[in-house]
Scaffold this motif. Structure first.
Motif, PDB file in Angstrom:
ATOM      1  N   HIS A   2      48.368   7.219  10.387  1.00 29.41           N
ATOM      2  CA  HIS A   2      48.467   6.122   9.419  1.00 29.41           C
ATOM      3  C   HIS A   2      48.619   4.797  10.149  1.00 29.41           C
ATOM      4  CE1 HIS A   2      50.691   3.354   6.710  1.00 29.41           C
ATOM      5  NE2 HIS A   2      49.875   3.853   5.804  1.00 29.41           N
ATOM      6  N   ARG A  52      49.637  -2.167   7.346  1.00 25.84           N
ATOM      7  CA  ARG A  52      48.932  -3.394   6.965  1.00 25.84           C
ATOM      8  C   ARG A  52      48.710  -4.262   8.202  1.00 25.84           C
ATOM      9  NH1 ARG A  52      48.093  -5.999   2.235  1.00 25.84           N
ATOM     10  NH2 ARG A  52      49.281  -4.377   1.163  1.00 25.84           N
ATOM     11  N   GLU A  69      44.192   2.279   1.466  1.00 22.60           N
ATOM     12  CA  GLU A  69      45.073   2.117   0.311  1.00 22.60           C
ATOM     13  C   GLU A  69      44.417   1.257  -0.765  1.00 22.60           C
ATOM     14  OE1 GLU A  69      49.065  -0.370  -0.176  1.00 22.60           O
ATOM     15  OE2 GLU A  69      49.410   1.451   0.994  1.00 22.60           O
ATOM     16  N   ARG A 120      44.260   5.196   6.701  1.00 20.69           N
ATOM     17  CA  ARG A 120      44.527   6.451   7.387  1.00 20.69           C
ATOM     18  C   ARG A 120      43.217   7.008   7.920  1.00 20.69           C
ATOM     19  NH1 ARG A 120      45.101  11.693   4.681  1.00 20.69           N
ATOM     20  NH2 ARG A 120      45.056  10.515   2.737  1.00 20.69           N
TER      21      ARG A 120
END
Length: 340
Positions: free
Chosen positions: A61, A64, A83, A106
Protein backbone atom coordinates in the motif's frame (compact mmCIF):
# COMPACT_ATOMS: atom_id res chain seq x y z
CA UNK A 1 4.99 -17.14 3.37
CA UNK A 2 4.49 -14.53 0.66
CA UNK A 3 7.59 -12.96 -0.85
CA UNK A 4 7.48 -9.19 -0.39
CA UNK A 5 8.15 -6.39 -2.79
CA UNK A 6 11.88 -5.70 -2.76
CA UNK A 7 12.64 -2.01 -3.35
CA UNK A 8 15.77 -0.83 -5.09
CA UNK A 9 18.05 1.88 -3.78
CA UNK A 10 16.82 4.29 -6.41
CA UNK A 11 13.23 3.89 -5.25
CA UNK A 12 13.98 5.46 -1.87
CA UNK A 13 16.71 7.92 -2.79
CA UNK A 14 15.05 11.34 -2.98
CA UNK A 15 16.87 13.22 -5.71
CA UNK A 16 15.34 16.59 -6.46
CA UNK A 17 16.23 17.78 -9.95
CA UNK A 18 14.84 21.03 -11.31
CA UNK A 19 13.84 20.82 -14.95
CA UNK A 20 14.37 23.74 -17.36
CA UNK A 21 12.20 26.73 -16.36
CA UNK A 22 9.47 28.09 -18.56
CA UNK A 23 10.21 30.80 -21.05
CA UNK A 24 6.51 31.21 -21.81
CA UNK A 25 5.43 34.83 -22.04
CA UNK A 26 8.94 36.09 -21.30
CA UNK A 27 9.85 37.39 -24.72
CA UNK A 28 12.25 34.57 -25.49
CA UNK A 29 11.17 34.45 -29.12
CA UNK A 30 10.94 30.67 -28.89
CA UNK A 31 7.46 29.24 -29.36
CA UNK A 32 6.43 26.22 -27.33
CA UNK A 33 3.26 24.25 -27.96
CA UNK A 34 0.50 24.59 -25.30
CA UNK A 35 1.29 21.29 -23.55
CA UNK A 36 4.99 22.17 -23.27
CA UNK A 37 4.15 25.66 -22.02
CA UNK A 38 1.79 24.44 -19.31
CA UNK A 39 4.22 21.75 -18.16
CA UNK A 40 7.03 24.30 -17.99
CA UNK A 41 4.85 26.77 -16.09
CA UNK A 42 3.96 24.05 -13.57
CA UNK A 43 7.72 23.61 -12.95
CA UNK A 44 7.74 19.81 -12.57
CA UNK A 45 10.70 18.42 -10.64
CA UNK A 46 11.85 14.82 -10.51
CA UNK A 47 11.50 13.89 -6.87
CA UNK A 48 12.64 10.31 -7.33
CA UNK A 49 13.27 7.97 -10.24
CA UNK A 50 13.85 4.28 -9.86
CA UNK A 51 12.20 0.91 -9.71
CA UNK A 52 11.35 -2.07 -7.58
CA UNK A 53 10.76 -5.76 -7.98
CA UNK A 54 7.92 -8.01 -6.86
CA UNK A 55 9.24 -11.43 -5.96
CA UNK A 56 6.43 -13.98 -5.75
CA UNK A 57 2.97 -13.00 -4.49
CA UNK A 58 2.70 -9.70 -2.65
CA UNK A 59 0.67 -6.55 -2.08
CA UNK A 60 1.88 -3.17 -0.91
CA UNK A 61 0.00 0.00 0.00
CA UNK A 62 1.27 3.45 -0.99
CA UNK A 63 -0.06 6.49 0.93
CA UNK A 64 -1.40 9.73 -0.49
CA UNK A 65 1.29 11.51 -2.49
CA UNK A 66 1.95 14.96 -3.86
CA UNK A 67 2.34 15.69 -7.55
CA UNK A 68 2.24 13.00 -10.25
CA UNK A 69 3.52 9.45 -10.24
CA UNK A 70 4.35 7.88 -13.60
CA UNK A 71 5.35 4.23 -13.69
CA UNK A 72 5.56 1.38 -16.18
CA UNK A 73 5.40 -2.39 -15.83
CA UNK A 74 8.74 -3.55 -17.20
CA UNK A 75 8.07 -7.28 -16.72
CA UNK A 76 5.29 -9.47 -15.42
CA UNK A 77 1.76 -8.56 -14.38
CA UNK A 78 0.01 -7.14 -11.32
CA UNK A 79 -3.07 -5.21 -10.20
CA UNK A 80 -3.35 -1.49 -9.46
CA UNK A 81 -6.09 -0.49 -7.01
CA UNK A 82 -6.61 3.26 -6.49
CA UNK A 83 -8.71 4.61 -3.64
CA UNK A 84 -12.03 5.95 -4.93
CA UNK A 85 -11.73 4.21 -8.31
CA UNK A 86 -14.32 1.46 -8.61
CA UNK A 87 -12.49 -1.05 -10.77
CA UNK A 88 -8.95 -2.40 -10.27
CA UNK A 89 -6.57 -1.97 -13.22
CA UNK A 90 -4.68 -4.95 -14.56
CA UNK A 91 -1.13 -3.99 -15.51
CA UNK A 92 0.68 -6.06 -18.11
CA UNK A 93 4.28 -5.87 -19.32
CA UNK A 94 4.78 -2.60 -21.20
CA UNK A 95 1.78 -0.85 -19.63
CA UNK A 96 2.30 2.64 -18.22
CA UNK A 97 0.16 4.44 -15.67
CA UNK A 98 -0.12 7.97 -14.29
CA UNK A 99 -1.53 8.85 -10.87
CA UNK A 100 -2.10 12.64 -10.96
CA UNK A 101 -4.53 13.11 -8.07
CA UNK A 102 -2.31 11.91 -5.22
CA UNK A 103 -4.78 9.24 -4.14
CA UNK A 104 -3.57 6.29 -2.03
CA UNK A 105 -3.10 3.14 -4.08
CA UNK A 106 -2.16 -0.50 -3.85
CA UNK A 107 -0.11 -2.77 -6.11
CA UNK A 108 -0.89 -6.47 -5.75
CA UNK A 109 -0.21 -9.72 -7.54
CA UNK A 110 -3.44 -11.10 -6.03
CA UNK A 111 -6.42 -8.91 -5.06
CA UNK A 112 -7.19 -11.16 -2.09
CA UNK A 113 -3.85 -10.44 -0.38
CA UNK A 114 -3.64 -8.05 2.56
CA UNK A 115 -1.49 -5.07 1.64
CA UNK A 116 1.72 -4.24 3.52
CA UNK A 117 2.15 -0.47 4.15
CA UNK A 118 4.95 1.11 2.17
CA UNK A 119 6.79 2.33 5.25
CA UNK A 120 6.59 -1.08 6.90
CA UNK A 121 7.87 -2.79 3.77
CA UNK A 122 10.75 -0.36 3.53
CA UNK A 123 11.80 -0.75 7.16
CA UNK A 124 11.48 -4.51 7.04
CA UNK A 125 13.24 -5.10 3.76
CA UNK A 126 15.88 -2.37 3.65
CA UNK A 127 17.73 -1.76 0.39
CA UNK A 128 18.47 -4.50 -2.10
CA UNK A 129 20.92 -4.05 -4.96
CA UNK A 130 19.55 -7.23 -6.52
CA UNK A 131 16.12 -5.79 -7.17
CA UNK A 132 16.69 -4.93 -10.81
CA UNK A 133 18.75 -7.96 -11.75
CA UNK A 134 15.86 -9.34 -13.77
CA UNK A 135 15.28 -12.46 -11.68
CA UNK A 136 13.31 -15.01 -13.64
CA UNK A 137 9.59 -14.80 -12.88
CA UNK A 138 9.83 -11.50 -10.99
CA UNK A 139 7.68 -8.48 -11.73
CA UNK A 140 9.39 -5.13 -12.26
CA UNK A 141 8.01 -1.60 -12.08
CA UNK A 142 10.01 1.56 -12.83
CA UNK A 143 9.32 5.24 -13.34
CA UNK A 144 9.31 8.55 -11.54
CA UNK A 145 7.55 10.72 -8.98
CA UNK A 146 7.20 14.39 -9.94
CA UNK A 147 6.45 17.29 -7.64
CA UNK A 148 4.83 20.38 -9.15
CA UNK A 149 6.15 23.57 -7.62
CA UNK A 150 4.28 25.99 -9.88
CA UNK A 151 1.42 27.75 -8.12
CA UNK A 152 -1.22 26.58 -10.59
CA UNK A 153 -0.63 22.86 -10.95
CA UNK A 154 -4.38 22.33 -10.77
CA UNK A 155 -4.63 23.41 -14.41
CA UNK A 156 -2.85 20.19 -15.34
CA UNK A 157 -4.02 17.87 -12.57
CA UNK A 158 -7.71 18.73 -12.88
CA UNK A 159 -7.59 17.90 -16.59
CA UNK A 160 -6.57 14.31 -15.85
CA UNK A 161 -8.60 11.38 -14.47
CA UNK A 162 -7.49 9.64 -11.24
CA UNK A 163 -5.73 6.96 -13.30
CA UNK A 164 -4.28 7.28 -16.80
CA UNK A 165 -3.63 3.78 -18.14
CA UNK A 166 -1.50 3.45 -21.29
CA UNK A 167 -2.14 -0.07 -22.58
CA UNK A 168 -2.79 -0.09 -26.33
CA UNK A 169 -0.09 -1.96 -28.22
CA UNK A 170 0.59 1.02 -30.49
CA UNK A 171 0.98 3.27 -27.44
CA UNK A 172 3.25 0.81 -25.67
CA UNK A 173 5.41 0.70 -28.80
CA UNK A 174 5.75 4.50 -28.57
CA UNK A 175 6.91 4.16 -24.95
CA UNK A 176 9.25 1.24 -25.58
CA UNK A 177 12.46 3.19 -26.26
CA UNK A 178 12.25 5.14 -22.99
CA UNK A 179 11.30 2.05 -21.01
CA UNK A 180 14.15 -0.02 -22.41
CA UNK A 181 16.69 2.72 -21.73
CA UNK A 182 15.35 3.20 -18.20
CA UNK A 183 15.55 -0.52 -17.52
CA UNK A 184 19.16 -0.62 -18.70
CA UNK A 185 20.15 2.35 -16.54
CA UNK A 186 18.60 0.76 -13.46
CA UNK A 187 19.88 -2.75 -14.15
CA UNK A 188 23.46 -1.77 -14.98
CA UNK A 189 24.27 1.54 -13.21
CA UNK A 190 27.04 3.63 -14.78
CA UNK A 191 28.44 7.09 -14.00
CA UNK A 192 25.70 9.66 -14.55
CA UNK A 193 23.06 6.93 -14.62
CA UNK A 194 20.95 8.48 -11.89
CA UNK A 195 20.49 11.72 -13.83
CA UNK A 196 19.78 9.82 -17.06
CA UNK A 197 17.14 7.75 -15.27
CA UNK A 198 15.45 10.92 -14.02
CA UNK A 199 15.34 12.45 -17.49
CA UNK A 200 14.02 9.21 -18.98
CA UNK A 201 11.27 9.18 -16.36
CA UNK A 202 10.35 12.74 -17.34
CA UNK A 203 10.26 11.70 -20.99
CA UNK A 204 7.90 8.88 -19.98
CA UNK A 205 5.62 11.39 -18.27
CA UNK A 206 5.38 13.67 -21.32
CA UNK A 207 4.92 10.74 -23.69
CA UNK A 208 2.16 9.30 -21.50
CA UNK A 209 0.35 12.66 -21.47
CA UNK A 210 0.63 12.87 -25.27
CA UNK A 211 -0.76 9.37 -25.66
CA UNK A 212 -3.57 10.11 -23.22
CA UNK A 213 -4.72 13.22 -25.05
CA UNK A 214 -4.61 11.36 -28.37
CA UNK A 215 -7.06 8.80 -26.95
CA UNK A 216 -10.26 10.84 -27.27
CA UNK A 217 -12.32 8.01 -25.74
CA UNK A 218 -10.59 8.43 -22.38
CA UNK A 219 -10.52 12.22 -22.14
CA UNK A 220 -13.20 14.52 -20.77
CA UNK A 221 -13.71 18.29 -21.07
CA UNK A 222 -10.62 20.37 -20.37
CA UNK A 223 -7.77 22.18 -22.10
CA UNK A 224 -5.69 18.98 -22.25
CA UNK A 225 -8.29 16.96 -24.14
CA UNK A 226 -9.01 19.98 -26.35
CA UNK A 227 -5.47 19.70 -27.72
CA UNK A 228 -6.55 16.54 -29.53
CA UNK A 229 -9.32 18.45 -31.34
CA UNK A 230 -8.05 19.84 -34.66
CA UNK A 231 -9.92 23.14 -34.45
CA UNK A 232 -9.61 23.78 -30.72
CA UNK A 233 -5.90 23.01 -30.76
CA UNK A 234 -5.43 25.76 -33.36
CA UNK A 235 -7.27 28.23 -31.11
CA UNK A 236 -5.25 27.22 -28.05
CA UNK A 237 -1.99 27.46 -29.99
CA UNK A 238 -2.97 30.96 -31.13
CA UNK A 239 -3.67 32.08 -27.56
CA UNK A 240 -0.49 30.54 -26.20
CA UNK A 241 1.60 31.74 -29.11
CA UNK A 242 0.66 35.40 -28.63
CA UNK A 243 -1.17 35.94 -25.32
CA UNK A 244 -0.79 39.72 -25.57
CA UNK A 245 -2.66 39.97 -28.88
CA UNK A 246 -6.13 41.60 -28.61
CA UNK A 247 -7.97 38.37 -29.34
CA UNK A 248 -11.74 38.47 -29.72
CA UNK A 249 -14.28 35.71 -30.16
CA UNK A 250 -14.54 36.68 -33.82
CA UNK A 251 -10.79 36.68 -34.49
CA UNK A 252 -10.30 33.27 -32.85
CA UNK A 253 -13.26 31.82 -34.72
CA UNK A 254 -11.82 33.17 -37.95
CA UNK A 255 -8.43 31.61 -37.14
CA UNK A 256 -9.99 28.13 -37.00
CA UNK A 257 -12.40 28.70 -39.89
CA UNK A 258 -15.65 28.47 -37.91
CA UNK A 259 -18.59 30.79 -37.30
CA UNK A 260 -18.47 32.70 -34.04
CA UNK A 261 -21.49 30.92 -32.51
CA UNK A 262 -20.35 27.42 -33.47
CA UNK A 263 -16.81 28.11 -32.28
CA UNK A 264 -18.03 29.47 -28.93
CA UNK A 265 -20.17 26.41 -28.28
CA UNK A 266 -17.47 23.98 -29.43
CA UNK A 267 -14.77 25.68 -27.32
CA UNK A 268 -16.94 25.68 -24.18
CA UNK A 269 -17.83 22.03 -24.73
CA UNK A 270 -14.23 20.92 -25.24
CA UNK A 271 -12.32 23.21 -22.87
CA UNK A 272 -14.87 23.87 -20.16
CA UNK A 273 -14.43 27.67 -20.38
CA UNK A 274 -15.43 30.30 -22.89
CA UNK A 275 -12.59 31.43 -25.20
CA UNK A 276 -12.32 34.78 -23.39
CA UNK A 277 -12.32 33.11 -19.95
CA UNK A 278 -9.52 30.82 -21.03
CA UNK A 279 -7.54 33.70 -22.53
CA UNK A 280 -7.83 35.73 -19.33
CA UNK A 281 -6.88 32.77 -17.12
CA UNK A 282 -3.82 31.96 -19.22
CA UNK A 283 -2.69 35.60 -19.18
CA UNK A 284 -2.99 35.68 -15.40
CA UNK A 285 -1.04 32.44 -15.02
CA UNK A 286 1.76 33.96 -17.08
CA UNK A 287 1.56 37.17 -15.09
CA UNK A 288 1.74 35.29 -11.79
CA UNK A 289 4.81 33.38 -12.94
CA UNK A 290 6.58 36.56 -14.04
CA UNK A 291 5.74 38.34 -10.80
CA UNK A 292 7.56 35.56 -8.95
CA UNK A 293 10.45 34.87 -11.33
CA UNK A 294 11.30 38.15 -13.09
CA UNK A 295 12.13 41.73 -12.18
CA UNK A 296 9.53 43.16 -14.60
CA UNK A 297 7.24 45.82 -13.21
CA UNK A 298 3.47 45.56 -13.16
CA UNK A 299 3.02 47.99 -16.06
CA UNK A 300 5.48 46.04 -18.22
CA UNK A 301 3.77 42.72 -17.50
CA UNK A 302 0.31 44.19 -18.01
CA UNK A 303 1.23 45.76 -21.35
CA UNK A 304 2.92 42.59 -22.64
CA UNK A 305 -0.28 40.65 -21.92
CA UNK A 306 -2.57 43.05 -23.75
CA UNK A 307 -3.69 45.41 -20.97
CA UNK A 308 -3.38 49.16 -21.60
CA UNK A 309 -4.78 49.94 -18.18
CA UNK A 310 -3.10 48.87 -14.95
CA UNK A 311 -6.45 48.94 -13.18
CA UNK A 312 -8.00 46.56 -15.75
CA UNK A 313 -5.05 44.22 -15.36
CA UNK A 314 -5.30 44.36 -11.57
CA UNK A 315 -9.03 43.67 -11.65
CA UNK A 316 -8.55 40.64 -13.91
CA UNK A 317 -5.67 39.36 -11.77
CA UNK A 318 -7.68 39.68 -8.56
CA UNK A 319 -10.65 37.87 -10.11
CA UNK A 320 -8.54 34.91 -11.28
CA UNK A 321 -5.92 34.72 -8.54
CA UNK A 322 -7.96 35.87 -5.56
CA UNK A 323 -5.60 38.70 -4.58
CA UNK A 324 -3.94 41.76 -6.05
CA UNK A 325 -0.67 41.48 -8.01
CA UNK A 326 1.24 43.22 -5.20
CA UNK A 327 -0.20 40.88 -2.57
CA UNK A 328 0.73 37.92 -4.74
CA UNK A 329 4.29 39.18 -5.15
CA UNK A 330 4.73 39.57 -1.40
CA UNK A 331 3.26 36.18 -0.58
CA UNK A 332 5.61 33.41 0.61
CA UNK A 333 7.14 31.16 -2.07
CA UNK A 334 4.87 28.46 -3.37
CA UNK A 335 5.41 25.04 -1.85
CA UNK A 336 5.10 21.70 -3.59
CA UNK A 337 1.55 21.30 -4.87
CA UNK A 338 -0.44 18.25 -3.91
CA UNK A 339 -2.03 16.17 -6.61
CA UNK A 340 -5.12 15.72 -4.42
Amino acid sequence: MNSPIVPSATEFQAQLVTLPPSQAGQGSGQYMDPLSEVLALMKPQVYVAGGFAVLGDAAIHFPRHQGIKCYAMLAGQCWLVVEGVAEPVQLNAGDCFLLPRGLPFRLATDLSLEAVPYTVARARLGISSEALGMIKGARYIAGGHFSLTGSHAGMLLQSLPPVVHIRRESDKAAMRWSLERLREELRDPKPGGSLIAQQLAYTMLIQALRLHLSDTASTGPGWLSALSDKHMSIALAAIHGDPGYPWTLQSLAGRVGMSRSVFALRFRDKVGDTPMEYLTRWRMLLAADRLKTSSDGLSTIAESLGYDSGSAFGKAFRRIMGCSPRQYTKASPVSVVSGA
